[in-house]
Design a protein around this motif. Structure first.
Motif, PDB file in Angstrom:
ATOM      1  N   MET A 171     -82.884 -21.216   9.984  1.00 41.92           N
ATOM      2  CA  MET A 171     -84.315 -21.008  10.064  1.00 41.92           C
ATOM      3  C   MET A 171     -84.539 -20.132  11.343  1.00 41.92           C
ATOM      4  SD  MET A 171     -84.348 -24.853  11.932  1.00 41.92           S
ATOM      5  CE  MET A 171     -82.876 -25.595  12.874  1.00 41.92           C
ATOM      6  N   PRO A 172     -84.248 -18.851  11.136  1.00 44.73           N
ATOM      7  CA  PRO A 172     -84.137 -17.943  12.224  1.00 44.73           C
ATOM      8  C   PRO A 172     -85.667 -17.670  12.868  1.00 44.73           C
ATOM      9  CG  PRO A 172     -83.310 -16.943  10.293  1.00 44.73           C
ATOM     10  CD  PRO A 172     -83.935 -18.222   9.880  1.00 44.73           C
ATOM     11  N   SER A 173     -86.827 -17.797  12.354  1.00 45.89           N
ATOM     12  CA  SER A 173     -88.124 -17.734  12.994  1.00 45.89           C
ATOM     13  C   SER A 173     -88.678 -18.931  13.470  1.00 45.89           C
ATOM     14  CB  SER A 173     -88.925 -16.994  12.007  1.00 45.89           C
ATOM     15  OG  SER A 173     -89.318 -18.106  10.822  1.00 45.89           O
ATOM     16  N   LEU A 174     -87.885 -20.035  13.258  1.00 46.34           N
ATOM     17  CA  LEU A 174     -88.265 -21.301  13.914  1.00 46.34           C
ATOM     18  C   LEU A 174     -87.545 -21.990  14.756  1.00 46.34           C
ATOM     19  CD1 LEU A 174     -88.946 -23.383  10.336  1.00 46.34           C
ATOM     20  CD2 LEU A 174     -90.897 -21.967  11.927  1.00 46.34           C
ATOM     21  N   PHE A 175     -86.246 -21.183  15.173  1.00 49.09           N
ATOM     22  CA  PHE A 175     -85.361 -21.914  16.083  1.00 49.09           C
ATOM     23  C   PHE A 175     -85.535 -21.340  17.585  1.00 49.09           C
ATOM     24  CE2 PHE A 175     -81.335 -23.813  16.567  1.00 49.09           C
ATOM     25  CZ  PHE A 175     -81.006 -23.037  17.769  1.00 49.09           C
ATOM     26  N   HIS A 176     -85.600 -22.108  18.447  1.00 49.50           N
ATOM     27  CA  HIS A 176     -85.722 -21.725  19.850  1.00 49.50           C
ATOM     28  C   HIS A 176     -84.780 -22.622  20.768  1.00 49.50           C
ATOM     29  CE1 HIS A 176     -89.901 -19.980  18.863  1.00 49.50           C
ATOM     30  NE2 HIS A 176     -89.724 -20.897  17.829  1.00 49.50           N
ATOM     31  N   GLU A 177     -83.843 -21.518  21.341  1.00 52.18           N
ATOM     32  CA  GLU A 177     -82.782 -22.313  22.049  1.00 52.18           C
ATOM     33  C   GLU A 177     -83.118 -22.701  23.559  1.00 52.18           C
ATOM     34  OE1 GLU A 177     -79.116 -20.017  22.739  1.00 52.18           O
ATOM     35  OE2 GLU A 177     -78.043 -21.736  21.989  1.00 52.18           O
ATOM     36  N   ILE A 178     -83.100 -23.798  24.151  1.00 50.02           N
ATOM     37  CA  ILE A 178     -83.352 -23.899  25.451  1.00 50.02           C
ATOM     38  C   ILE A 178     -81.997 -24.483  26.165  1.00 50.02           C
ATOM     39  CG2 ILE A 178     -84.574 -25.558  27.140  1.00 50.02           C
ATOM     40  CD1 ILE A 178     -86.802 -25.538  24.876  1.00 50.02           C
TER      41      ILE A 178
END
Length: 649
Positions: free
Chosen positions: A568-575
């Motif tokens: 899900m490239p556009s939905l993924f956010h790494e913290i």
């Protein structure tokens, strides 16, 4: 049949620097050389046959012949041609071949790389590694002893490696007075056995390797035999063409970066590809077009490549691809499955047991597999069948194997290049196997064609409509960090705040996943990979349904996080929840570090297992330097900027 050395470490591929161009298609030189393996029972004359052929075609220098005569005389024996190949002192003293030996021969019409493999059962691994790279095979049978144990074993191994035909020599005809009746008897016996294992004997020849009868020259002692000599039979042989008409299968060996290019390297096992083709990459089934086929030292651009060639390709779209992925065309993808039937040949001293786990290697693909079922055990010596819960050494078994991560392969009868594998126990190769997909559904197990072949259910509610209904965008906030860094604390506090604001939000963490969906997994590297794969798939489903998903997992490996992002490239956010190991040890909210230091937990991240720090996370919070509220405020600021509709529309 053209075969690759799959057995010890899959196919070792590199970007070839010696491509040549013929009408814009990569070609491979030296294809006229035939790799020939000589197999058979111990002391049936394999090495002697090769040595005598070398003498009769003039491939031995006079000084070499004199040396062989001297060694033979010193040992009180007639001229021993096997000493040409049995170079090791142990081999000469014991009269057996231990290591695989390769010699090169030339006739007026052919060039041969002749592989002499051990006949003794203790050196079957060497036999397999030698035979695996061969184009053609000769099976040697002693005229006096007939078909013996290792004759049967070697013939089965040859079939397993993909040989559907072999050339058979009935050797040592001098010991049976060149008897036509004995030859006819053995010809019937050999044909009967080979038919059982699925091999067609193309030609069966009577020879005497010691005296050269029937090898290079016709035998005056066997005037009753009007067939060809061994070498004339070989000169008439042509290897099967590479499987270009089969569907494309390109296992990915590695990714290389040169200047601005990201080159995906591998060896085409079957089929062909060209610039502009749309490729699908298992296991995530992402697609991209081939921008270029890279080559060195050619004047014209390379536009196509085919089976047997090492290639480096670039793609028009930047998608996540790594070693172990498999490229195919969308129209003819491999089977994707968690279960498959296999026929295996067991090599280890310790028997294969029901429920045991082994490492499977198939081209560049590696998976941990469980022996789910042993359907039958086959005695390789008489091919009798019986049931059992284990498979002993040198026995054949028909089994069902289960892999926790998706495996992509072909049935051996359809495409041998993606239907043949090996099993490892630790660092030891313990078995080779052939893939059979049929009838797995009868067991109620999961086996299906590529997801791209299954018609998807059309979703009439678009993700944009869900966003408008919810008042915010969806996605995945992937919190990663050491145990005790504060991931779950931050995730639960974020969920509480966003829920009170009316957002559709949920938390996935180790407690709610490990107690249910992943209750069957442990904490080995392979189980960690599978756990994160499942989390990524669930998070994607939730995000596509409009939910803001907050995950709190150590997820120690960059490759696993990259794989989740690729879903899900556009939905993924790494913290990245950054906290030093010392701080995490002091906090130790669940007492896990203490247990790990006491040896109660093995492969614990930070103690006995590595954690790979994110290289470029979207957000980083440091819970050693920031309070919980400060960390929450930083993440809320990011969420407001990225997910609140009023800031994006």
């Amino acid at each position: 049949m053209k075969l690759k050395t799959l057995l010890n470490s899959c196919v070792q591929l590199v970007i070839c620097k010696k491509f040549c161009s013929d009408e814009n298609t990569i070609t491979i030189s030296n294809m006229e050389q035939i790799k020939l393996v000589i197999a058979g029972h111990i002391d049936h004359g394999k090495s002697t046959m090769i040595g005598r052929i070398m003498q009769d075609i003039g491939a031995l220098h006079d000084d070499k012949i004199e040396l062989l005569k001297a060694i033979s005389k010193r040992r009180g024996m007639p001229m021993e041609w096997a000493f040409v190949l049995d170079a090791m002192r142990t081999e000469r003293e014991q009269g057996i071949t231990i290591q695989t030996t390769q010699v090169f021969l030339k006739t007026p019409t052919k060039s041969y790389a002749v592989i002499d493999v051990p006949g003794h059962k203790e050196f079957l691994n060497n036999m397999i590694s030698g035979a695996a790279s061969a184009d053609a095979a000769i099976l040697v049978v002693d005229a006096k002893e007939g078909v013996q144990d290792q004759t049967r074993v070697h013939s089965y191994i040859l079939r397993w490696l993909g040989f559907d035909s072999v050339l058979v020599t009935i050797n040592k005809m001098d010991l049976v007075n060149y008897s036509k009746e004995r030859f006819d008897e053995l010809r019937f016996q050999v044909n009967k056995h080979l038919k059982k294992v699925g091999i067609i004997s193309t030609t069966i020849l009577p020879v005497s390797a010691r005296y050269g009868d029937g090898l290079v020259h016709r035998s005056q002692n066997m005037s009753w035999f009007t067939g060809p000599t061994l070498m004339s039979s070989l000169d008439a042989f042509w290897p099967k063409p590479m499987p270009m008409e089969l569907p494309l299968r390109l296992p990915i060996q590695d990714i290389y970066k040169f200047d601005e290019r990201r080159i995906i390297a591998g060896r085409i096992e079957s089929g062909k590809l060209k610039v502009g083709d749309t490729l699908m990459f298992a296991p995530n089934n992402s697609t991209a077009k081939v921008r270029s086929i890279e080559a060195w030292g050619v004047k014209l651009p390379v536009l196509a490549a085919s089976a047997g060639q090492c290639v480096g390709i670039t793609l028009e779209d930047h998608i996540f691809v790594e070693r172990g992925f498999l490229a195919s065309h969308k129209t003819n993808p491999p089977v994707q499955t968690y279960f498959f039937r296999a026929r295996i040949f067991w090599l280890a001293n310790t028997p294969l047991e029901l429920g045991r786990y082994y490492k499977l290697k198939l081209t560049t693909i590696e998976r941990i597999v469980e022996v789910f079922k042993i359907e039958k055990v086959i005695d390789i010596f008489d091919l009798s069948e019986h049931s059992g819960n284990q498979i002993e050494r040198n026995m054949i078994g028909e089994v069902v194997l289960h892999t926790r991560a998706m495996l992509y392969l072909d049935e051996f009868t359809f495409n041998p290049h993606l239907g043949r594998f090996v099993l490892f126990d630790g660092y030891d190769m313990v078995a080779g196997g052939l893939v059979f997909i049929d009838k797995v559904q009868e067991l109620g197990l999961i086996s299906y064609k590529s997801l791209q072949q299954i018609p998807s259910v059309e979703d009439h509610v678009t993700i944009e409509n869900r966003w408008r209904a919810n008042g915010h965008k969806s996605g995945v906030l992937w919190l990663t960090g050491l145990s005790g860094s504060g991931k779950s604390t931050l995730a639960l506090e974020l969920e509480n705040i966003l829920f009170r604001k009316g957002w559709q939000v949920c938390v996935l963490d180790g407690d709610n996943i490990r107690s249910g969906l992943s209750a069957d997994l442990g904490y080995s590297p392979s189980d960690r990979h599978e756990n994160i794969r499942r989390v990524g798939e669930i998070a994607r489903l939730f995000a596509n349904s409009g939910v803001l998903v907050i995950t709190a997992f150590i997820s120690p490996y960059r490759s696993d996080r990259a794989r989740a992002r690729a879903l899900m490239p556009s939905l993924f956010h790494e913290i990245y929840v950054n906290a030093s190991l010392d701080s995490c040890k002091k906090r130790d909210p669940k007492g896990l570090y203490k247990k790990a230091n006491n040896g109660e937990i093995i492969e614990f991240t930070g103690i006995s297992s590595p954690y790979e720090v994110p290289s470029s996370p979207e957000v980083e919070v440091n819970t050693c330097k920031q309070s919980i509220n400060q960390s929450i405020e930083k993440m809320l600021s990011y969420i407001q900027a990225k997910f609140a509709l009023e800031n994006n529309e």
